[in-house]
Design a protein around this motif. Sequence first.
Motif, short mmCIF file in Angstrom:
data_model
loop_
_atom_site.label_atom_id
_atom_site.label_comp_id
_atom_site.label_asym_id
_atom_site.label_seq_id
_atom_site.Cartn_x
_atom_site.Cartn_y
_atom_site.Cartn_z
N UNK A 57 0.80 -1.21 0.00
CA UNK A 57 0.00 0.00 0.00
C UNK A 57 0.84 1.27 0.00
N UNK A 58 0.21 2.42 -0.21
CA UNK A 58 0.93 3.69 -0.34
C UNK A 58 1.75 4.07 0.88
N UNK A 59 1.23 3.85 2.09
CA UNK A 59 1.91 4.33 3.29
C UNK A 59 3.17 3.56 3.62
N UNK A 60 3.31 2.35 3.09
CA UNK A 60 4.51 1.55 3.38
C UNK A 60 5.77 2.28 2.98
N UNK A 61 5.73 3.02 1.89
CA UNK A 61 6.92 3.69 1.38
C UNK A 61 7.39 4.80 2.32
N UNK A 65 10.60 5.26 -4.42
CA UNK A 65 10.24 4.04 -5.15
C UNK A 65 8.73 3.89 -5.32
N UNK A 66 7.98 4.82 -4.77
CA UNK A 66 6.52 4.71 -4.87
C UNK A 66 6.05 5.29 -6.21
N UNK A 67 5.37 4.49 -7.03
CA UNK A 67 4.86 4.99 -8.31
C UNK A 67 3.69 5.94 -8.09
N UNK A 68 3.55 6.91 -8.96
CA UNK A 68 2.50 7.93 -8.82
C UNK A 68 1.09 7.34 -8.73
N UNK A 69 0.75 6.30 -9.50
CA UNK A 69 -0.61 5.76 -9.39
C UNK A 69 -0.94 5.13 -8.04
N UNK A 70 0.10 4.83 -7.25
CA UNK A 70 -0.15 4.20 -5.96
C UNK A 70 -0.41 5.30 -4.92
N UNK A 71 -1.62 5.82 -4.95
CA UNK A 71 -2.06 6.85 -4.01
C UNK A 71 -3.45 6.47 -3.53
N UNK A 104 0.66 -5.28 -11.40
CA UNK A 104 -0.60 -4.57 -11.60
C UNK A 104 -0.96 -3.83 -10.32
N UNK A 105 -2.12 -3.20 -10.31
CA UNK A 105 -2.65 -2.56 -9.10
C UNK A 105 -3.96 -3.24 -8.72
N UNK A 106 -4.18 -3.36 -7.44
CA UNK A 106 -5.41 -3.96 -6.91
C UNK A 106 -6.24 -2.87 -6.24
N UNK A 107 -7.49 -2.76 -6.64
CA UNK A 107 -8.45 -1.86 -6.01
C UNK A 107 -9.46 -2.71 -5.26
N UNK A 108 -9.66 -2.41 -3.98
CA UNK A 108 -10.63 -3.13 -3.16
C UNK A 108 -11.68 -2.15 -2.64
N UNK A 109 -12.93 -2.52 -2.77
CA UNK A 109 -14.03 -1.70 -2.26
C UNK A 109 -15.05 -2.62 -1.59
N UNK A 135 -15.77 0.49 2.65
CA UNK A 135 -14.34 0.25 2.77
C UNK A 135 -13.65 0.48 1.44
N UNK A 136 -12.36 0.88 1.49
CA UNK A 136 -11.65 1.22 0.27
C UNK A 136 -10.15 1.05 0.49
N UNK A 137 -9.46 0.54 -0.53
CA UNK A 137 -8.01 0.40 -0.44
C UNK A 137 -7.44 0.21 -1.83
N UNK A 138 -6.15 0.53 -1.97
CA UNK A 138 -5.44 0.31 -3.23
C UNK A 138 -4.05 -0.20 -2.90
N UNK A 139 -3.58 -1.16 -3.70
CA UNK A 139 -2.28 -1.77 -3.48
C UNK A 139 -1.59 -1.98 -4.82
N UNK A 140 -0.26 -1.91 -4.81
CA UNK A 140 0.53 -2.30 -5.97
C UNK A 140 0.88 -3.78 -5.82
N UNK A 141 0.67 -4.55 -6.88
CA UNK A 141 0.89 -6.00 -6.85
C UNK A 141 2.06 -6.31 -7.78
N UNK A 142 3.24 -6.62 -7.22
CA UNK A 142 4.41 -6.89 -8.06
C UNK A 142 4.20 -8.10 -8.96
#
Length: 410
Positions: A131-135, A143-149, A256-261, A387-394
């Motif tokens: 997730x975004x805050x890990x960085x 190292x955090x890509x712009x879309x990971x917000x 890819x990116x994972x969106x959870x709602x 609920x809402x979240x976004x993650x980068x999936x290597x």
Amino acid sequence: MSPWQVSRRRLFGLAGAGAALAGAGAATGYGLSAAAGPGTGVIAFRGERQAGIVTPAQDRMHFVALDLTGTDRGAVGDLLRRWTLAAERMTAGLETADGDAVPANRYVAPADTGEALGLSAASLTLTFGVGPALFDKLGITDRRPAPLAELPRFQGDRLDPARSGGDLCIQACADDPQVAVHAVRNLVREGFGVTEVRWSQLGFGRTASTSTAQATPRNLFGFKDGTNNLKAEEPELLDEHVWVGAEGPDWLRGGTYLVARRIRMHIETWDRSNLDEQQQIIGRDKGEGAPLTGTGEFDPADLSATGPDGPVIADDSHVRLASAQENGGVRLLRRGYNFVDGSDGRGHLDAGLFFVAFVRDPQSRFVPMQRTLARSDALSEYLEHTGSAVFAVPPGLADGDDHWGRALLA
């Protein structure tokens, strides 16, 4: 003897994998063949992509989001290495670590919690994201890509902070709910002192098909869901809409990116609506799942068709507003599940859709679509996003000692 020795779980009746897998394991040298596929109950853990994305969607899911409890990058890297070893074993139908699941010394805590003893691998997949805050916590913001917000708040959102966000995520999908829960439980246990659970969600009854071999499932409103979902058999479309390309950092390319709602559905209100109203809101018929301009489920929706009262598929229908035609050609790979989490104490079920989607860029592709749906979709009257979240999936892991997060934290 293989580094992955015959486990007590096998001795207790790992019949789903059976003796054939034992023979396959002898050829690979570490227990189960990486080529094991449909019919074996085992899905390869390593490969170009992480499993659990385009893998044919299993029937059950346990999703967990975790927060880091400290800022020690080395400790996080070590945990991800240990998680990878345990995940690879569990997806192969083994315990989390070598050794007896029921130790001879009764004063020693078992290495594995044991509730999956005697069960097959059940097509378990484990998918990892950050997730975004890990960085910020690990001091690697470069190292955090712009879309990971974090996703913006959309019209009508009633988000619960306790069900949103997270520094890490693990998605466990399987055809046996106990296998999925066992996997998450043991990874959470392994993370003690480095991570803690922020929120989790159990799901049943997949609400999308990720392979052409699967029939389209239904959501809790009783309608077929995800008819036009992207499929594993469409690699060119996946490259266009799902996988991160050269625009991404090295550690994420091919991922890819994972969106959870978490979407609560007001099913009691919906159930009092007449069939015609329901079909007009969705834009499809309830029985076959055909668009209102066609007769078969997979007939293309003719958004230009008109009748005596205006567009046949209403301007505020879900099918129209979620379509690629209305969203600049954007498509998502959906992988959601139904949920029922008891009642709200007021006579209503706390039930709905745990929406999971994989997309190449959540900010430019998911966000505009969701803004349109939140503002104009007639279905929104019956939905509540909690609920809402976004993650980068290597991308996936290479053979050998490659592990989750290695390229990111190197």
